[in-house]
Design a protein around this motif. Structure first.
Motif, PDB file in Angstrom:
ATOM      1  N   ASN A  39       0.821  -1.205   0.000  1.00 48.63           N
ATOM      2  CA  ASN A  39       0.000   0.000   0.000  1.00 48.63           C
ATOM      3  C   ASN A  39       0.859   1.260   0.000  1.00 48.63           C
ATOM      4  O   ASN A  39       0.366   2.366  -0.005  1.00 48.63           O
ATOM      5  CB  ASN A  39      -0.934   0.017   1.220  1.00 48.63           C
ATOM      6  N   ASN A 125     -11.252  -4.977  11.557  1.00 50.79           N
ATOM      7  CA  ASN A 125     -11.287  -5.767  10.317  1.00 50.79           C
ATOM      8  C   ASN A 125     -11.417  -7.243  10.686  1.00 50.79           C
ATOM      9  O   ASN A 125     -10.492  -8.041  10.510  1.00 50.79           O
ATOM     10  CB  ASN A 125     -10.008  -5.523   9.511  1.00 50.79           C
ATOM     11  N   ASP A 128     -10.398 -10.628   8.885  1.00 48.72           N
ATOM     12  CA  ASP A 128      -9.008 -11.026   8.680  1.00 48.72           C
ATOM     13  C   ASP A 128      -8.558 -12.200   9.535  1.00 48.72           C
ATOM     14  O   ASP A 128      -7.802 -13.045   9.075  1.00 48.72           O
ATOM     15  CB  ASP A 128      -8.069  -9.839   8.964  1.00 48.72           C
ATOM     16  N   HIS A 262      -4.508 -10.277   1.429  1.00 49.76           N
ATOM     17  CA  HIS A 262      -5.981 -10.370   1.366  1.00 49.76           C
ATOM     18  C   HIS A 262      -6.467 -10.359  -0.079  1.00 49.76           C
ATOM     19  O   HIS A 262      -5.900  -9.706  -0.942  1.00 49.76           O
ATOM     20  CB  HIS A 262      -6.621  -9.212   2.140  1.00 49.76           C
ATOM     21  N   ASP A 264      -9.875  -9.785  -0.871  1.00 52.04           N
ATOM     22  CA  ASP A 264     -11.216  -9.217  -1.045  1.00 52.04           C
ATOM     23  C   ASP A 264     -11.276  -7.767  -1.543  1.00 52.04           C
ATOM     24  O   ASP A 264     -12.342  -7.159  -1.514  1.00 52.04           O
ATOM     25  CB  ASP A 264     -12.057  -9.405   0.230  1.00 52.04           C
ATOM     26  N   ARG A 278     -11.385  -6.748  -9.648  1.00 48.38           N
ATOM     27  CA  ARG A 278     -10.689  -5.483  -9.863  1.00 48.38           C
ATOM     28  C   ARG A 278     -10.398  -5.266 -11.349  1.00 48.38           C
ATOM     29  O   ARG A 278     -10.510  -4.161 -11.858  1.00 48.38           O
ATOM     30  CB  ARG A 278      -9.383  -5.508  -9.069  1.00 48.38           C
ATOM     31  N   THR A 317      -4.958   1.443   2.465  1.00 45.54           N
ATOM     32  CA  THR A 317      -5.494   0.607   1.374  1.00 45.54           C
ATOM     33  C   THR A 317      -5.273   1.274   0.029  1.00 45.54           C
ATOM     34  O   THR A 317      -5.016   2.469  -0.061  1.00 45.54           O
ATOM     35  CB  THR A 317      -7.027   0.388   1.463  1.00 45.54           C
ATOM     36  N   ASN A 324     -14.900  -3.851  -2.085  1.00 46.70           N
ATOM     37  CA  ASN A 324     -15.071  -4.677  -0.902  1.00 46.70           C
ATOM     38  C   ASN A 324     -16.491  -4.550  -0.342  1.00 46.70           C
ATOM     39  O   ASN A 324     -16.733  -4.017   0.736  1.00 46.70           O
ATOM     40  CB  ASN A 324     -14.030  -4.201   0.118  1.00 46.70           C
ATOM     41  N   GLY A 365      -8.062   0.528   6.648  1.00 48.91           N
ATOM     42  CA  GLY A 365      -7.689  -0.721   6.008  1.00 48.91           C
ATOM     43  C   GLY A 365      -8.815  -1.626   5.577  1.00 48.91           C
ATOM     44  O   GLY A 365      -8.556  -2.798   5.288  1.00 48.91           O
TER      45      GLY A 365
HETATM   46  N1  LIG Z   1      -9.903  -8.034   4.590  1.00 53.96           N
HETATM   47  C1  LIG Z   1      -9.268  -6.895   4.401  1.00 53.96           C
HETATM   48  N2  LIG Z   1      -8.776  -6.239   5.410  1.00 53.96           N
HETATM   49  N3  LIG Z   1      -9.102  -6.512   3.145  1.00 53.96           N
HETATM   50  C2  LIG Z   1      -8.509  -5.263   2.773  1.00 53.96           C
HETATM   51  C3  LIG Z   1      -7.619  -5.428   1.629  1.00 53.96           C
HETATM   52  C4  LIG Z   1      -7.126  -4.114   1.147  1.00 53.96           C
HETATM   53  C5  LIG Z   1      -6.063  -4.231   0.097  1.00 53.96           C
HETATM   54  N4  LIG Z   1      -4.785  -4.474   0.692  1.00 53.96           N
HETATM   55  C6  LIG Z   1      -6.047  -2.961  -0.718  1.00 53.96           C
HETATM   56  O1  LIG Z   1      -5.259  -2.110  -0.416  1.00 53.96           O
HETATM   57  O2  LIG Z   1      -6.832  -2.786  -1.605  1.00 53.96           O
END
Ligand SMILES: NC(=[NH2+])NCCC[C@H](N)C(=O)O
Length: 386
Positions: A39, A125, A128, A262, A264, A278, A317, A324, A365
């Motif tokens: 990120n 979150n 997770d 992750h 999602d 995406r 993020t 999400n 996040g």
């Molecule tokens: N289950 C979660 N905390 N997911 C968040 C994922 C966010 C992902 N790293 C992004 O920046 O897009």
């Protein structure tokens, strides 16, 4: 009701919604830097540049672990809690029973294991650190030290499901010394770095080499099939454990380096036969049967729909976080109200969209899928991938 959640879309009956109550700071130490590595500078987002600024290190207070505590502004926490209450109210009005975690005690700022100490963060979150695999609660082995005991805040809810017949397992607890982490992904990633703590892991008497460190949010559930993303040796060990543990009940499909961890904000399943991805490129990573499913790609927003933050606010993020979404049924989806283009597109595909406010997803996040843990849905051990 009894614990029963096998997929991401069947009609939702009970859910846990995370809490940000008493969120005070982020602790920037090796596990945190490593987790949020991608990120840092993965796209052309100017907001990410602040990560590079060494001045951040001197802003927060020094933490005993050798890290730095970066305060989270109370205004953002208050606004987030307001939005979470809105999410709870929306779910309740849709007939879903909502459970909440225990709030952290603001006087317990510090936790300690034999190998290290870290600050405590709320159970926010909650996607997770716990995988609901049908009738089983599986607490996964965390990747961030500050989150080591996070599932303790869900204990009252888990105990009640256990009382009603749920299985309940905890993956082996890692020692989580610096040597536990496989640094290869962060070191070879195009994004960010090099960052000081990642380049300078410290030895400890408790070192045991790479350990299993794996988040439930690396998994997507499709009835008897579970897709799991792996990008490090730590994840691979976690998936080995999961596979042996669930053998004969679920099939695990490994996908490699779809994301840093992750899954999602890359792909979600909205109903049998329909994925939200995406980009088209995501399909190449998925198991063969899923490549035949219809794919909805969120349209590029016409305006930048995120609040403007300051130099000392950490952005955790990517801009894709609004993918999400949370399904309350195979035809109904909760979507961030800041995403009109995504809402229209989902409606064109026949979904009923329920807009919900969630302003600070980039600071904390996670979106609606990350902040929730669906414990009871209709649906069972179906074969959706055959
Ligand atoms: N289950 C979660 N905390 N997911 C968040 C994922 C966010 C992902 N790293 C992004 O920046 O897009």
């Amino acid at each position: 009701m009894s614990l029963n959640s096998y997929d991401e879309w069947s009609p939702l009956k009970e859910v846990i919604v995370g809490s940000a109550e008493n969120y005070i700071s982020h602790e920037r130490e090796l596990s945190f830097e490593l987790f949020f590595h991608d990120n840092i500078a993965g796209d052309n987002d100017a907001a990410r540049l602040e990560w590079y600024y060494p001045r951040l290190r001197s802003r927060g207070g020094a933490a005993p672990s050798g890290g730095t505590r970066v305060p989270v502004k109370p205004r953002y926490v208050a606004e987030l809690n307001e939005d979470l209450q809105g999410l709870v109210d929306t779910l309740t009005s849709l007939g879903v029973t909502v459970h909440r975690p225990t709030d952290v005690d603001p006087s317990t700022v510090e936790m300690r294991t034999p190998a290290w100490s870290a600050s405590v963060v709320p159970a926010l979150n909650i996607r997770d650190n716990t995988l609901i695999a049908g009738d089983e609660i599986i607490e996964t082995s965390p990747m961030i030290r500050s989150r080591y005991f996070e599932t303790q805040l869900l204990k009252p809810v888990f105990q009640e499901y256990f009382r009603r017949g749920a299985r309940w397992s905890v993956m082996p607890r890692p020692l989580m010394t610096d040597a536990s982490f496989d640094l290869s992904y962060a070191r070879s990633s195009r994004a960010g770095g090099p960052m000081e703590p990642i380049e300078d892991p410290q030895p400890s008497r408790y070192d045991v080499g790479h350990e299993m460190l794996f988040d439930a949010a690396q998994c997507l559930r499709f009835g008897r099939d579970i897709v799991a993303n792996i990008s490090t040796r730590n994840h691979e060990l976690g998936v080995d454990w999961l596979e042996r543990h669930l053998e004969g009940r679920f099939r695990i499909h490994r996908v490699h380096k779809l994301s840093d961890s992750h899954i999602d904000s890359m792909v979600l399943a909205l109903r049998p036969g329909t994925l939200l991805c995406r980009s088209e490129a995501v399909l190449d990573f998925l198991p063969e049967p899923l490549r035949k499913w219809d794919v909805i790609i969120p349209p590029t927003p016409e305006t930048y729909g995120f609040p403007q933050y300051e130099d000392d606010d950490l952005i955790l993020t990517s801009q894709y976080i609004d993918l999400n979404v949370l399904s309350v049924g195979p035809d109904t989806v909760l979507v961030n109200e800041a995403c009109p283009e995504l809402m229209r597109k989902l409606e064109r595909h026949g979904f009923t969209v329920v807009p919900v406010r969630h302003r600070h997803r980039r600071l904390f996040g996670g979106g609606f899928h990350c902040f929730t843990l669906d414990t009871v849905r209709e649906g069972g051990l179906e074969d959706y991938l055959d």
